[in-house]
Scaffold this active site. Structure first.
Site, PDB file in Angstrom:
ATOM      1  CG  ASP A 167      -2.076   0.808   0.907  1.00 36.99           C
ATOM      2  OD1 ASP A 167      -2.360   1.250   0.044  1.00 36.99           O
ATOM      3  OD2 ASP A 167      -2.668   1.206   2.067  1.00 36.99           O
ATOM      4  CG  ASN A 194      -7.929  -2.242  -5.101  1.00 37.32           C
ATOM      5  OD1 ASN A 194      -7.177  -3.051  -4.945  1.00 37.32           O
ATOM      6  ND2 ASN A 194      -8.363  -1.164  -4.143  1.00 37.32           N
TER       7      ASN A 194
HETATM    8  C1  IPE Z   1      -5.411  -2.841   0.014  1.00 33.76           C
HETATM    9  O1  IPE Z   1      -5.098  -1.443  -0.295  1.00 33.76           O
HETATM   10  C2  IPE Z   1      -5.342  -3.648  -1.394  1.00 33.76           C
HETATM   11  C3  IPE Z   1      -3.858  -3.707  -2.218  1.00 33.76           C
HETATM   12  C4  IPE Z   1      -2.840  -3.263  -1.903  1.00 33.76           C
HETATM   13  C5  IPE Z   1      -4.096  -4.260  -3.568  1.00 33.76           C
HETATM   14  P1  IPE Z   1      -6.308  -0.450  -0.477  1.00 33.76           P
HETATM   15  O2  IPE Z   1      -5.429   0.950  -0.476  1.00 33.76           O
HETATM   16  O3  IPE Z   1      -7.099  -0.785  -1.472  1.00 33.76           O
HETATM   17  O4  IPE Z   1      -6.890  -0.746   1.087  1.00 33.76           O
HETATM   18  P2  IPE Z   1      -7.704   0.430   1.729  1.00 33.76           P
HETATM   19  O5  IPE Z   1      -8.591   0.971   0.884  1.00 33.76           O
HETATM   20  O6  IPE Z   1      -6.874   1.399   2.387  1.00 33.76           O
HETATM   21  O7  IPE Z   1      -8.494  -0.461   2.999  1.00 33.76           O
HETATM   22  C1  IPE Z   2      -1.775   0.234  -3.296  1.00 27.67           C
HETATM   23  O1  IPE Z   2      -1.463   1.479  -3.312  1.00 27.67           O
HETATM   24  C2  IPE Z   2      -1.803  -0.320  -4.766  1.00 27.67           C
HETATM   25  C3  IPE Z   2      -3.463  -0.697  -5.138  1.00 27.67           C
HETATM   26  C4  IPE Z   2      -4.201  -0.876  -4.221  1.00 27.67           C
HETATM   27  C5  IPE Z   2      -3.687  -1.274  -6.250  1.00 27.67           C
HETATM   28  P1  IPE Z   2      -2.499   2.600  -3.304  1.00 27.67           P
HETATM   29  O2  IPE Z   2      -2.977   2.840  -4.717  1.00 27.67           O
HETATM   30  O3  IPE Z   2      -3.698   2.231  -2.459  1.00 27.67           O
HETATM   31  O4  IPE Z   2      -1.890   3.765  -2.736  1.00 27.67           O
HETATM   32  P2  IPE Z   2      -2.688   4.893  -1.624  1.00 27.67           P
HETATM   33  O5  IPE Z   2      -3.169   4.171  -0.390  1.00 27.67           O
HETATM   34  O6  IPE Z   2      -3.589   5.420  -2.297  1.00 27.67           O
HETATM   35  O7  IPE Z   2      -1.346   5.653  -0.924  1.00 27.67           O
HETATM   36 MG    MG Z   3      -4.098   2.377  -0.289  1.00 24.22          MG
END
Ligand code: IPE
Ligand code: IPE
Ligand code: MG
Length: 239
Positions: free
Chosen positions: A10, A58
């Site tokens: 993340d 997602n």
């Molecule tokens: C979790 O990250 C999913 C992945 C890393 C693929 P998210 O960014 O989607 O999670 P939340 O929304 O903060 O819980």
């Molecule tokens: C994790 O990074 C990757 C996916 C969920 C695909 P994020 O895209 O959630 O990054 P933040 O949380 O917005 O910084």
């Molecule tokens: Mg995230």
């Protein structure tokens, strides 16, 4: 050394923001780090590595971002294949692949097929994965099978946590020993829910694109200092 390590990668979006870049640039950098982490994990003796790449939730992100993530997959996976062959990486996925674009599905199938005899490390890419969805799918399997029996109630009664898990997508993967989440959030976000019952959790503020081998080694050292008691007393565990 933990046998199975899972990472919620993340922080790509926030990293991109700090660089004055778009979110997709963050995902690109994140994909590079994902490629590296497989190598580090293999060298450190980890046998299974689950990377959370795309959750069932997602899909609700902006269309452009979802499309970008899917095309990253279909473009980068074939490019990573020689690397995986060289490192003995067996590529697997966890999740429902059916709604993925066909180019992404093809890239996944090709990588699974090409690497199936590799033995150094299993890379389990969690794609359109959700722990609740996985448990629900297993429940449906179990009920369908029970209904085929002469005495469905007995079949349901006979279920155990172990025979239930046999019906889950993760049935052929070891339970998660260590779950690392980057990006500072302290939640599981639907990752490996069933097995998280006794997974060791490790949270770090480092944004995924900044994650380094030292960060991974820190998490592993922390894990090695813990006592996994599974409900027992410390004295019991030590004897
Ligand atoms: C979790 O990250 C999913 C992945 C890393 C693929 P998210 O960014 O989607 O999670 P939340 O929304 O903060 O819980
Ligand atoms: C994790 O990074 C990757 C996916 C969920 C695909 P994020 O895209 O959630 O990054 P933040 O949380 O917005 O910084
Ligand atoms: Mg995230």
């Amino acid at each position: 050394m933990p046998h199975h390590v899972g990472i919620i990668m993340d922080g790509n979006g926030r990293w991109a923001k700090t660089q004055g870049k778009g979110r997709l640039e963050g995902h690109k950098k994140g994909a590079e780090v994902a490629r590296n982490v497989v190598q580090w994990a293999k060298n450190l003796g980890i046998k299974q590595l689950s990377l959370y790449a795309f959750s069932t939730e997602n899909w609700q992100r902006p269309k452009l971002e979802v499309r970008g993530l899917m095309s990253l997959l279909s473009v980068l996976l074939p490019k990573t294949l020689p690397d995986m062959m060289q490192n003995g990486v067996r590529f697997k996925t966890l999740g429902d692949l059916s709604p993925l674009p066909s180019s992404a599905k093809r890239a996944v199938q090709k990588a699974v097929e090409a690497t199936r005899h590799n033995t150094a490390i299993d890379l389990i890419l969690c794609l359109n994965y959700g722990g609740q969805q996985e448990i629900l799918a297993a429940t449906k399997n179990v009920l369908r099978q029970a209904l085929l029996q002469d005495h469905p109630e007995q079949a349901i009664e006979a279920l155990t946590t172990s025979t239930f898990r046999d019906q889950m997508w993760c049935h052929d993967i070891a339970p998660l020993d260590l779950l690392i989440r980057t990006g500072g959030e302290m939640r599981i976000s639907n990752f490996h829910l069933w097995d998280a019952a006794y997974t060791e959790l490790y949270f770090t503020n480092v944004l995924w694109p900044d994650y380094s081998q030292q960060h991974l080694q820190h998490a592993l050292a922390d894990f090695q200092g813990r006592e996994r008691r599974y409900g027992l007393t410390s004295e019991q565990v030590q004897s």
